[in-house]
Design an enzyme around this catalytic site. Structure first.
Site, PDB file in Angstrom:
ATOM      1  N   ASP A 260       0.735  -0.995   0.088  1.00  0.00           N
ATOM      2  CA  ASP A 260       0.244   0.049   0.269  1.00  0.00           C
ATOM      3  C   ASP A 260       1.239   0.912  -0.150  1.00  0.00           C
ATOM      4  O   ASP A 260       1.522   1.146  -0.239  1.00  0.00           O
ATOM      5  CB  ASP A 260      -0.666  -0.202   1.155  1.00  0.00           C
ATOM      6  CG  ASP A 260      -2.237   0.522   0.974  1.00  0.00           C
ATOM      7  OD1 ASP A 260      -2.258   1.693   0.477  1.00  0.00           O
ATOM      8  OD2 ASP A 260      -3.418   0.096   1.044  1.00  0.00           O
ATOM      9  N   ASP A 261       0.430   2.329   0.468  1.00  0.00           N
ATOM     10  CA  ASP A 261       1.525   3.142   0.232  1.00  0.00           C
ATOM     11  C   ASP A 261       2.311   3.485   0.656  1.00  0.00           C
ATOM     12  O   ASP A 261       2.615   2.770   2.254  1.00  0.00           O
ATOM     13  CB  ASP A 261       0.232   5.142   0.436  1.00  0.00           C
ATOM     14  CG  ASP A 261      -0.704   5.194   0.280  1.00  0.00           C
ATOM     15  OD1 ASP A 261      -1.342   5.068  -1.009  1.00  0.00           O
ATOM     16  OD2 ASP A 261      -1.743   5.523   0.135  1.00  0.00           O
TER      17      ASP A 261
END
Length: 478
Positions: A260-261
């Site tokens: 993810d980020d």
């Protein structure tokens, strides 16, 4: 069992007392012996500690199989008594230390040796359910939320560091249940520190978190430094570092591979976030390297309802990552993202260099307000080089709520062998560009004059780290 920790005074270092009392059976047998961990330790920290203990002195076993939650809790509970006497450190020595969630204390250092691995237990009961965050209203995965592996709240002066020691969340157990929708509460994070001041998280390797890795929330004066964060690129929600409703945060010299980020800046979710009203502000991110094929190098949002402002990011490298700096918001969020400054970013293989999303639609419940529109303004990017890019930009504001003050200068984007024909896809945005290749969209027209977008001086958060050392042994009384 009693523990008598010595102060770190020079004349006391290395003293070992051995007393053997033989006699009447009614006499208590006591023995003072050296700690099992004898190697010298040296590290940088906000504060050094007067007292020190080793995890094995509290009955821990580092075989990777024995659960050590009780040992961690006993050690930290005992060491908390030294908060007003120079503080204390707990040393996690070489070994594999299986544990559930445990809480830290103030004026305290958790030091994880280079050959130590803290293993997260694969058992929901090892992570107690705790109150949901008031700025979210529910757990981020829905339902309630589990305490993190390392947790702390209302702390002052806490350090989590090591000789690049490891936290392994053994996340596959959690990812599989999450994907199969067999779990209704929010998975534990590796490190979460709440409502705290003067926090340092540094010189560690974090592997396979069940969900987010590092989550400082409602805190201030936070230093996150020299972390290596690793998770499979398809692992769900394994964000690297998520400063959330925090003030004065420095994130520097980190390497992150994530599903993810790599960094996600947050401040609460819809009506809960703007009612709680605690922004993330005065954030400095520098010397970051990110690999995340399905997510952003740095995301602002999507939970940004308390506001995000005064963010500086510089000297950023993104490799095989979906997007550079991504702003994620939507109708119902309210709040704002403003005064964002980015420079000296290098991109190699990326889908979108610039991405702003105004239709990020997830909500905590049905109580969100469709009239709560976010304010996105004064977003500045400069001095960037990219190669092997599919799209230069996708910038989507909200109809009736345009995102304004977007400035992009001195940016060269090299395209993939088969780039998309429409390189700049822009709706409901306004701003200006200078020296940008390929040419930007009509809503961000090139200026007649060459200029650089602003990058004002960031606050001088000159954190002076001290060199702390532990030499010799301490004594314990059994």
């Amino acid at each position: 069992m009693e523990f008598c920790l010595n102060s770190r005074k020079p004349h006391a270092l290395g003293i070992v007392l051995a007393v053997l009392i033989l006699g009447l059976l009614s006499f208590r047998v006591a023995e003072c012996q050296t700690s099992s961990f004898m190697e010298p330790i040296k590290y940088k920290a906000l504060r050094c500690r007067k007292h020190s203990a080793v995890l094995t002195d509290f009955g821990a076993t580092g075989d990777g199989k024995t659960i050590n939650t009780k040992a961690f809790k006993s050690a930290i509970d005992h060491l908390s008594q030294f908060a007003d006497d120079g503080g204390a450190e707990l040393i996690v020595p070489p070994g594999k230390w299986l544990t559930g969630s445990f809480n830290l204390t103030s004026h305290f250092t958790l030091y994880i040796d280079k050959d130590a691995v803290i293993l997260g237990a694969q058992d929901e009961s090892a992570y107690p359910l705790i109150e949901v965050l008031p700025s979210y209203g529910v757990g981020r995965d829905g339902g309630g939320r589990h305490s993190s592996l390392i947790f702390g709240t209302n702390l002052t002066d806490v350090v989590i560091t090591g000789g690049n020691g490891t936290l392994n969340g053994q996340g596959k157990y959690w990812w599989d249940k999450f994907r199969a929708k067999k779990y209704n509460d929010t998975r534990p994070y590796l490190i979460e520190i709440m409502y705290s001041n003067h926090v340092q998280i540094s010189n560690l390797t974090l592997i396979d978190s069940p969900s987010w890795n590092v989550h400082p929330v409602y805190s201030r004066n936070v230093l996150v430094k020299d972390l290596t964060i690793l998770a499979p690129i398809d692992s769900p929600n394994t964000d690297g570092i998520n400063p959330d409703s925090c003030k004065k945060v420095r994130i520097e010299d980190c390497f992150i591979v994530s599903g993810d980020d790599c960094i996600a800046v947050k401040s609460g979710w819809d009506q809960y976030g703007y009612k709680f009203g605690m922004p993330t502000k005065d954030l400095l991110i520098r010397r970051l390297t990110c690999i995340s094929p399905d997510s952003a190098t740095i995301a602002l949002g999507s939970e940004m309802s308390g506001g995000i402002k005064n963010v500086w990011a510089e000297d950023i490298t993104a490799i095989d990552t979906q997007s550079g700096i991504r702003i994620k918001t939507g109708i119902g969020r309210g709040g704002y993202v403003k005064d964002i400054y980015v420079r000296r970013m290098t991109v190699k293989t990326m889908k979108y260099v610039f991405w702003i999303t105004g239709d990020y639609g997830s909500h905590p419940d049905d109580g969100w307000d469709p009239k709560a529109l976010p304010v996105i303004k004064n977003i500045n990017y400069r001095d960037m080089v990219a190669e092997n890019v599919t799209y230069s930009a996708r910038l989507d504001g909200i109809s009736g709520d345009p995102f304004t003050g977007i400035c992009i200068s001195n940016v060269t984007i090299g395209l993939t062998e088969k780039p998309k024909e429409l390189q700049w896809n822009c709706t409901n945005v306004a701003g200006v560009t200078s020296q940008v290749t390929p040419r930007s969209c009509d809503l961000l027209p090139p200026s007649d004059k060459v200029f650089n977008c602003p990058f004002p001086d960031h606050p001088h958060w000159d954190v002076k780290l001290k060199t702390c050392s532990h030499i010799g042994s301490k004594k314990i009384e059994l």
